[in-house]
Design a protein around this motif. Structure first.
Motif, mmCIF file in Angstrom:
data_model
loop_
_atom_site.group_PDB
_atom_site.id
_atom_site.type_symbol
_atom_site.label_atom_id
_atom_site.label_comp_id
_atom_site.label_asym_id
_atom_site.label_seq_id
_atom_site.Cartn_x
_atom_site.Cartn_y
_atom_site.Cartn_z
ATOM 1 N N ASP A 246 -0.257 39.270 47.261
ATOM 2 C CA ASP A 246 -1.321 38.555 47.967
ATOM 3 C C ASP A 246 -2.512 38.423 47.024
ATOM 4 N N LEU A 247 -2.652 37.284 46.373
ATOM 5 C CA LEU A 247 -3.690 37.090 45.368
ATOM 6 C C LEU A 247 -4.714 36.061 45.848
ATOM 7 N N LYS A 248 -5.980 36.446 45.737
ATOM 8 C CA LYS A 248 -7.060 35.551 46.102
ATOM 9 C C LYS A 248 -7.659 34.930 44.851
ATOM 10 N N GLU A 249 -8.574 34.018 45.036
ATOM 11 C CA GLU A 249 -9.241 33.400 43.891
ATOM 12 C C GLU A 249 -10.042 34.451 43.129
ATOM 13 N N PRO A 250 -10.015 34.425 41.787
ATOM 14 C CA PRO A 250 -10.753 35.423 41.005
ATOM 15 C C PRO A 250 -12.250 35.355 41.277
ATOM 16 N N THR A 251 -12.886 36.493 41.244
ATOM 17 C CA THR A 251 -14.334 36.557 41.401
ATOM 18 C C THR A 251 -15.016 36.192 40.086
ATOM 19 N N TRP A 252 -16.332 36.005 40.142
ATOM 20 C CA TRP A 252 -17.074 35.678 38.926
ATOM 21 C C TRP A 252 -16.985 36.807 37.905
ATOM 22 N N LYS A 253 -16.972 38.037 38.385
ATOM 23 C CA LYS A 253 -16.857 39.177 37.488
ATOM 24 C C LYS A 253 -15.533 39.142 36.739
ATOM 25 N N GLN A 254 -14.462 38.795 37.432
ATOM 26 C CA GLN A 254 -13.162 38.680 36.777
ATOM 27 C C GLN A 254 -13.151 37.549 35.752
ATOM 28 N N TRP A 255 -13.751 36.404 36.115
ATOM 29 C CA TRP A 255 -13.813 35.265 35.188
ATOM 30 C C TRP A 255 -14.621 35.629 33.940
ATOM 31 N N ARG A 256 -15.700 36.340 34.130
ATOM 32 C CA ARG A 256 -16.548 36.705 32.992
ATOM 33 C C ARG A 256 -15.801 37.618 32.019
ATOM 34 N N GLU A 257 -15.102 38.608 32.550
ATOM 35 C CA GLU A 257 -14.331 39.504 31.701
ATOM 36 C C GLU A 257 -13.207 38.753 30.996
ATOM 37 N N PHE A 258 -12.569 37.860 31.733
ATOM 38 C CA PHE A 258 -11.470 37.094 31.147
ATOM 39 C C PHE A 258 -11.950 36.185 30.024
ATOM 40 N N LEU A 259 -13.059 35.470 30.222
ATOM 41 C CA LEU A 259 -13.543 34.519 29.227
ATOM 42 C C LEU A 259 -13.980 35.214 27.938
ATOM 43 N N VAL A 260 -14.557 36.414 28.062
ATOM 44 C CA VAL A 260 -14.957 37.155 26.860
ATOM 45 C C VAL A 260 -13.729 37.522 26.036
ATOM 46 N N LYS A 261 -12.713 38.071 26.702
ATOM 47 C CA LYS A 261 -11.494 38.443 25.994
ATOM 48 C C LYS A 261 -10.744 37.205 25.504
#
Length: 376
Positions: A246-261
């Motif tokens: 059950d996966l929801k849309e990523p939060t901004w915090k998740q997007w921020r961590e992902f974009l840095v990496k």
């Protein structure tokens, strides 16, 4: 796939626990029985000690115990390659997965329903016997509701377990088949795409992740970002498959961590993803992690050469050339994939998965020697 021939001896004769009657020497039924599963031998393999086992049973024994000894007398054996056992074990598991992801759920047998259930996580083994005793096949599975799961004979009292089963059951109902839940099942459903991604992630991880975001968001990218950038409330003891149901849309915090990496350490994203799948793909995940580390080092060497040679002005041109190369390769795979024999595709897939790390080790050593020469 045809059922392998189990023996040259009549099965009715083997059911009697007595020597077979014949004009020649008497033969005991035990000579035709596997000492692991106690059934008629399939692809019999005799060890140095004289005991015989089904090749699949022997593969399972080695995979679980990691010991090169007879399962019955514990005598050490030699001459039977571990790799053959491991490949046989993988191929047998892969064929089971292929069957479920291609077979309509309404045609599942009771054993296949249990196989589907067990792949939801280790906790599902608690309910194995209950489903088998009720002979729950695919048609019956489609009719079951949460209320029935909570009552006798299933008695699934844990609400999280019921929720996981029901959510995966809804996905099965929507697709009509079992959705892929691991690398082998994804390869079975998307053979061309999996081969393309395997090579593309090696040469251009950033473009490959962008491709997943644009064209395979729900099935691949969403589980990927939730695995490598999980929410803190998701850091429970649940297994990886249950978390991804059950996966929801990523939060901004998740997007921020992902974009840095994504910008600075793209191969680390792949390594983190493989790390979370260690329980599902024990050896394959380790190959991916090692390969990701080697590719990160090679990418660092590439940036160092550009910086040391003052070639920063050529970066846009290099990026465009790289983008064009990857896009052309992807278009070529899409156009000619149906014409390529499956055996060739499998060879390319396993070569990239298991042999590329060895090649990259050699490349890293050469780069280190070159750097040492320049410094001296």
């Amino acid at each position: 796939m045809e059922e392998p021939q189990k023996s040259y001896v009549n099965t009715m004769d083997l059911e009697r626990d007595e020597p077979l009657k014949s004009t020649g020497p008497q033969i005991s039924v035990s000579e035709f029985s596997c000492h692991c599963c106690y059934d008629i031998l399939v692809n019999p393999t005799t060890l140095n000690c004289g005991h015989s086992f089904c090749r699949h049973c022997l593969a399972l024994w080695w995979a679980s115990s990691k010991k090169t000894e007879c399962p019955e007398c514990r005598e050490k054996w030699e001459g039977f390659p571990k790799v053959v056992l491991l490949v046989y074990h993988w191929s047998s598991r892969e064929s089971e997965h292929d069957l479920l992801v291609h077979k309509a759920v309404a045609k599942w047998t009771a054993e296949e329903v249990v196989l589907w259930l067990e792949q939801l996580g280790p906790w599902a083994s608690l309910y194995r016997e209950r489903f088998l005793s009720e002979r729950v096949n695919g048609r019956l599975l489609l009719t079951l509701t949460e209320e029935e799961f909570s009552k006798t004979p299933y008695t699934i009292e844990n609400s999280s377990h019921r929720r996981a089963i029901l959510m995966e059951l809804e996905r099965v109902k929507a697709l009509g088949v079992k959705p892929p839940q691991n690398l082998w099942e994804y390869k079975a459903v998307n053979p061309g795409r999996s081969l393309f991604l395997l090579y593309a992630l090696k040469s251009s991880p950033r473009l490959s992740l962008l491709y997943l975001y644009l064209f395979d968001y729900t099935d691949t990218f969403l589980p990927f970002i939730h695995t490598i950038c999980p929410l803190q409330e998701d850091s429970s003891g649940e297994d990886i498959v249950t978390k991804l149901l059950d996966l929801k849309e990523p939060t901004w915090k998740q997007w921020r961590e992902f974009l840095v990496k994504y910008s600075f350490l793209p191969y680390q994203l792949i390594a983190e993803f493989a790390w979370d799948w260690l329980e599902v793909h024990y050896w394959t995940s380790r190959f991916l992690i090692i390969n990701a580390m080697l590719l990160s080092v090679l990418e660092l060497f590439s940036f160092w050469r550009i910086w040391s040679r003052s070639e920063l002005k050529t970066v846009p041109q290099r990026m465009w050339s790289h983008f064009w190369k990857v896009s052309t390769q992807g278009l070529f795979v899409a156009m000619f994939w149906p014409l390529i024999p499956q055996f060739v595709c499998n060879c390319l897939f396993y070569w990239a998965l298991y042999f590329n790390p060895i090649i990259n080790i050699d490349l890293v050593v050469k780069e280190l020697r070159r750097l040492e020469t320049q410094v001296l």
